[in-house]
Design an enzyme around this catalytic site. Structure first.
Site, short mmCIF file in Angstrom:
data_model
loop_
_atom_site.label_atom_id
_atom_site.label_comp_id
_atom_site.label_asym_id
_atom_site.label_seq_id
_atom_site.Cartn_x
_atom_site.Cartn_y
_atom_site.Cartn_z
N ASP A 25 1.19 -0.82 -0.13
CA ASP A 25 -0.19 0.12 0.23
C ASP A 25 1.19 0.76 -0.07
OD1 ASP A 25 -2.34 1.49 0.56
OD2 ASP A 25 -1.66 1.58 2.54
N ASN A 27 -0.25 5.50 0.63
CA ASN A 27 -0.34 6.55 2.10
C ASN A 27 0.04 5.36 3.15
OD1 ASN A 27 0.01 8.58 2.96
ND2 ASN A 27 -2.03 8.50 3.22
#
Length: 296
Positions: A25, A27
């Site tokens: 992922d 952020n």
């Protein structure tokens, strides 16, 4: 069964050593706001040197792929190809292209609740957008899909128009993701796409087809372009209800990093409640901790 164990020492070297690739992922994992997580760029370099494939999966629908690639470069992540980046916007464009594109006389338009990055991704896929200035108003195609993404200018008027289109039972309702909120740098929260999708679902009485994590559809988008063995792939994320659940649904080994949304206490609470699909196999304080697993 996932037990949320600290990943370190011999276990770390074994898990990273056996992995052929890693899905990250973005952020809360690689960066927070406009600052890279310390050690994250170096980790990606080390993984590349070790021959480990790295791919990136984001529920952020605000940026088209080229803009997302620029963000990686700006934050110090060099040497990446845009083909390694998979966003919910890209996956939504793929799904709508599959569903809507056909002979010119049957092609419909997409009514978009979202920003320019999402619209750019749809245009790049050859899709027509309702209300697009480039369209001839007198020859506007029928709206055949409503797409809900992150829309900073969401309004009652937009909600009403979306519901009007969705009265047609053949009109698709698609959402980029169900993230309910996103953290801000000051510790507050801003509503996420999931909040907007819930409003459209409630008002229209329809159920959205979701393409972003934790939907396996995002993994399907990846495997169309890359050979990925989920049994030898790590899914590294910061949100239990999206990243970790996505990893479990796709058969990957899951790693929670504590630099983002979810806490260790939340993971342990899910473990105690027997909600094992929301429990990571392992956790690390930061993805920089994974570098120890690459040492000779």
């Amino acid at each position: 069964m996932a037990r949320c164990e600290r990943l370190r020492g011999a276990a770390l070297r074994d898990v990273v050593g056996r992995a052929q690739g890693v899905l990250f992922d973005c952020n809360g994992v690689l960066w927070n706001g406009e600052r890279a997580v310390p050690g994250a760029p170096e980790l990606l370099e080390r993984l590349a040197q070790a021959g480990k494939a790295t791919l990136f999966v984001s529920n952020n629908s605000r940026r088209a792929r080229p803009e997302l690639a620029l963000r990686f470069a700006r934050l110090g992540f060099g040497g990446l190809r845009s083909e390694q980046l998979f966003s919910s916007a890209l996956c939504a464009a793929r799904l709508l292209r599959q569903r809507l594109l056909g002979p010119p006389d049957t092609q419909g338009a997409v009514f978009v609740l979202g920003g320019e990055g999402l619209r750019a991704e749809l245009r790049a896929a050859g899709l027509r957008l309702a209300g697009d200035p480039s369209e001839d108003p007198g020859a506007a195609p029928r709206v055949r899909a409503v797409l809900v993404g992150y829309d900073e200018h969401f309004s009652f008027a937009k909600l009403s128009e979306a519901c009007a289109h969705l009265r047609d039972p053949d009109c698709l309702l698609v959402a980029t993701d169900r993230d309910p909120w996103h953290p801000l740098s000051d510790g507050s929260r801003t509503p996420g796409t999931g909040s907007l999708a819930a409003a459209v679902e409630t008002a229209s009485g329809r159920q959205a087809l979701v393409v972003g994590k934790p939907s396996p559809y995002m993994f399907e988008c990846i495997t169309e372009h890359f050979s990925v063995d989920p049994g030898r792939t790590l899914m590294v994320g910061d949100r239990l209800e999206t990243d970790i659940l996505f990893g479990h649904r796709c058969g990957m080994t899951t790693v929670l990093t504590l630099t983002g949304v979810s806490s260790l206490e939340e993971a342990q609470a899910y473990l105690a409640a027997g909600q094992h699909d929301l429990v990571p196999h392992y956790y690390v304080e930061s993805i920089a901790d994974l570098m120890e697993g690459l040492e000779d």
